[in-house]
Design a protein around this motif. Structure first.
Motif, short mmCIF file in Angstrom:
data_model
loop_
_atom_site.label_atom_id
_atom_site.label_comp_id
_atom_site.label_asym_id
_atom_site.label_seq_id
_atom_site.Cartn_x
_atom_site.Cartn_y
_atom_site.Cartn_z
N GLY A 1 -8.91 -2.03 -3.29
CA GLY A 1 -7.70 -2.07 -3.72
C GLY A 1 -7.05 -1.02 -4.47
O GLY A 1 -7.58 -0.51 -4.99
N LEU B 1 -7.03 -12.38 -0.43
CA LEU B 1 -5.88 -11.64 -0.36
C LEU B 1 -4.94 -12.64 0.12
O LEU B 1 -3.84 -12.11 -0.45
CB LEU B 1 -6.25 -10.74 1.18
CG LEU B 1 -6.97 -9.37 1.05
CD1 LEU B 1 -8.48 -9.60 0.97
CD2 LEU B 1 -6.72 -8.39 1.95
N HIS C 1 -0.07 -7.48 -0.65
CA HIS C 1 -0.98 -6.43 -0.51
C HIS C 1 -0.18 -5.56 0.65
O HIS C 1 -0.50 -4.26 0.47
CB HIS C 1 -2.18 -7.07 0.69
CG HIS C 1 -3.47 -6.19 0.97
ND1 HIS C 1 -4.10 -5.44 -0.28
CD2 HIS C 1 -4.04 -5.75 1.83
CE1 HIS C 1 -4.83 -4.67 0.43
NE2 HIS C 1 -4.90 -4.94 1.62
N ASN D 1 -9.92 1.10 -4.95
CA ASN D 1 -9.17 2.32 -4.01
C ASN D 1 -10.10 2.98 -3.07
O ASN D 1 -9.88 4.13 -2.38
CB ASN D 1 -8.38 3.11 -4.43
CG ASN D 1 -7.15 3.76 -3.58
OD1 ASN D 1 -6.71 2.89 -2.83
ND2 ASN D 1 -6.76 4.75 -3.80
N ASN E 1 0.28 -1.40 -1.09
CA ASN E 1 -0.08 -0.26 -0.42
C ASN E 1 1.06 0.39 0.39
O ASN E 1 0.92 1.24 1.15
CB ASN E 1 -1.08 -0.79 0.59
CG ASN E 1 -2.42 -1.23 0.12
OD1 ASN E 1 -3.25 -0.27 -0.60
ND2 ASN E 1 -2.55 -2.44 -0.34
N ASP F 1 -2.78 -3.29 -6.51
CA ASP F 1 -3.08 -4.41 -5.92
C ASP F 1 -3.82 -5.35 -7.06
O ASP F 1 -4.43 -5.15 -7.91
CB ASP F 1 -4.13 -3.77 -4.95
CG ASP F 1 -4.25 -5.10 -3.74
OD1 ASP F 1 -4.63 -6.10 -4.06
OD2 ASP F 1 -4.02 -4.71 -2.81
#
Length: 330
Positions: free
Chosen positions: A36, A147, A215, A68, A219, A40
Motif C-alpha cells: 500500500g 482490501l 484503494h 508501497n 492510489n 492506503d
C-alpha cells in the motif's frame, strides 16, 4: 548511520551477537512488507500492528514496516516471505492462489453478501481452515486483513449491465476466478502487478481495472479513469502471513501477542475502510469521475456466479462453499 543500516550491521555481526545475555537483532526485529501507498488503509493498519506488537511484548519484538512495494511487488514479496528473505507480508488473496489454489474460494464473484458475511467467514471456521492450509506454502497465517469489495472502472463507457463490459481490456488480479469471470463477460482480462496499473491506464495499454473504492482513490487511479461502476462483484481479503520457520522460532508468548495484535489491527483497518469508502467516492465524483451507483448487480451475478463456482467445486468440492453460504443465513 540510519536505523536500517544499523539493523543490517547487527545482523552481519553474526557470532559476536550470539554471546550469552546479548539479544540478536534477527530474533527481535521482523521485516514486514506490504503493497500500500502511504495513504492506503493498509499502511495505517501496519503502523498500528507494529505499535501493538511492541506494546504487547514490552519491546522484545519490533516490526519494521516496508510499504508501497519497497521490498518488491505482491508476487515477489510473497515469495520472499515463503523463502524467508522477508519475515512477514500482507497482500491481496489473489496472489496466494498460485501456491495455495484452495484460497481461490475467497475470490469467487458474489460469494459474500455483505461485510458482515465476509467477516463471519474469515473470522470463523472457514477462515481457520484456510489459515491452516498456509503451512503448505511455508507460511503461518495470523489474521485476515482486507482490501474490500471490488468495483469496476474504465475509460471507454459507463458500465450498467454485463453487455457493457464486452470488449474492454481490464486489468485483473492473477486469480483464476477473476480471470474466468471477465472472460465470461466478454472482456479481455489482463493480469499485471498493481504497481504497473496507473501507467498502463495512462497510456491506454488497458481500458480499465477493478479494485475497492478507497484503494482506487488512495492510489490516484481516478486521475486516469473516466467511469466507475459500483458492481461490488468480489470481495478481496489480504491475509497477514509470517514465514513458517521464522514463526516457529518465536517464543509462544510472542506468537500469541502477534496474533492478538494482528486481529486488533484487522478490526482497526475494517473500521477505517468503512469511513474511507464514502469520502473516497465523494472525492472522485468531485474530481469529475462519472459514477454509476446502481448497475444491474443481479444480472452480473447471474452471468458469472454459477460458472466460477462450478470451476472451484470441480477442483475442491463444495464443502467450503456450503459453509460460506450457511454463514450468510446465520
Amino acid at each position: 548511520m540510519n536505523r536500517r543500516e544499523f539493523s543490517r550491521g547487527l545482523m552481519l555481526a553474526g557470532p559476536l551477537l550470539a554471546a550469552p545475555g546479548i539479544l540478536r537483532a534477527a530474533e527481535t526485529s521482523l521485516r514486514f512488507a506490504h503493497y500500500g501507498a502511504a495513504s492506503d488503509s493498509v499502511s495505517a493498519a501496519a503502523t498500528k500492528f507494529a505499535e501493538l506488537v511492541a506494546k504487547k511484548t514490552g519491546g522484545a519484538l519490533t516490526v519494521e514496516v516496508y510499504g508501497n512495494g519497497e521490498l518488491g511487488n505482491s508476487v515477489t514479496m510473497l515469495e520472499g516471505t515463503r523463502l524467508g528473505t522477508i519475515d512477514m507480508a500482507t497482500t491481496g488473496n489473489p496472489y496466494f492462489t498460485a501456491s495455495l489454489p484452495v484460497l481461490n474460494l475467497l475470490d469467487l464473484p458474489f460469494l459474500f453478501q455483505s461485510d458482515a458475511h465476509a467477516f463471519a467467514v474469515l473470522d470463523g471456521a472457514v477462515g481457520e481452515e484456510l489459515m491452516g492450509r498456509m503451512a503448505d506454502a511455508s507460511l503461518q497465517g495470523i489474521a485476515f486483513w482486507e482490501l474490500g469489495f471490488r468495483n469496476l472502472t474504465n475509460n471507454v463507457r459507463p458500465v450498467k449491465e454485463p453487455a457493457d463490459v464486452k470488449g474492454l481490456k481490464i486489468r485483473t488480479t492473477p486469480n483464476p476466478a477473476h480471470v474466468l469471470a471477465f472472460e465470461t463477460l466478454g472482456a479481455a482480462p489482463t493480469p499485471m502487478p498493481f504497481a504497473e496499473v496507473y501507467s498502463a491506464l495512462q497510456t491506454g495499454a488497458i481500458d480499465g481495472q477493478e479494485n475497492p473504492t478507497n484503494h482506487i482513490y488512495a492510489n490516484k487511479l481516478h486521475e486516469v479513469q473516466k467511469y466507475m461502476s459500483l458492481t461490488q462483484h468480489a470481495y478481496t481479503t489480504s491475509p497477514l502471513v509470517v514465514n513458517a520457520r521464522r514463526w516457529s522460532g518465536l517464543a509462544p508468548e510472542h506468537q500469541a501477542a502477534m496474533k492478538e495484535a494482528a486481529l486488533e489491527a484487522a478490526s482497526f483497518q475494517r473500521a477505517l475502510n468503512d469511513e474511507e469508502d464514502h469520502t473516497a467516492l465523494e472525492a472522485m465524483r468531485a474530481y469529475g469521475m462519472q459514477i454509476e451507483e446502481a448497475p444491474d448487480v443481479d444480472a452480473f451475478r447471474a452471468a458469472v456466479s454459477d460458472v466460477t463456482r462450478a470451476a472451484y467445486v470441480g477442483q475442491f468440492g463444495s464443502e467450503l462453499i456450503d459453509q460460506v453460504d450457511a454463514a450468510a443465513a446465520g
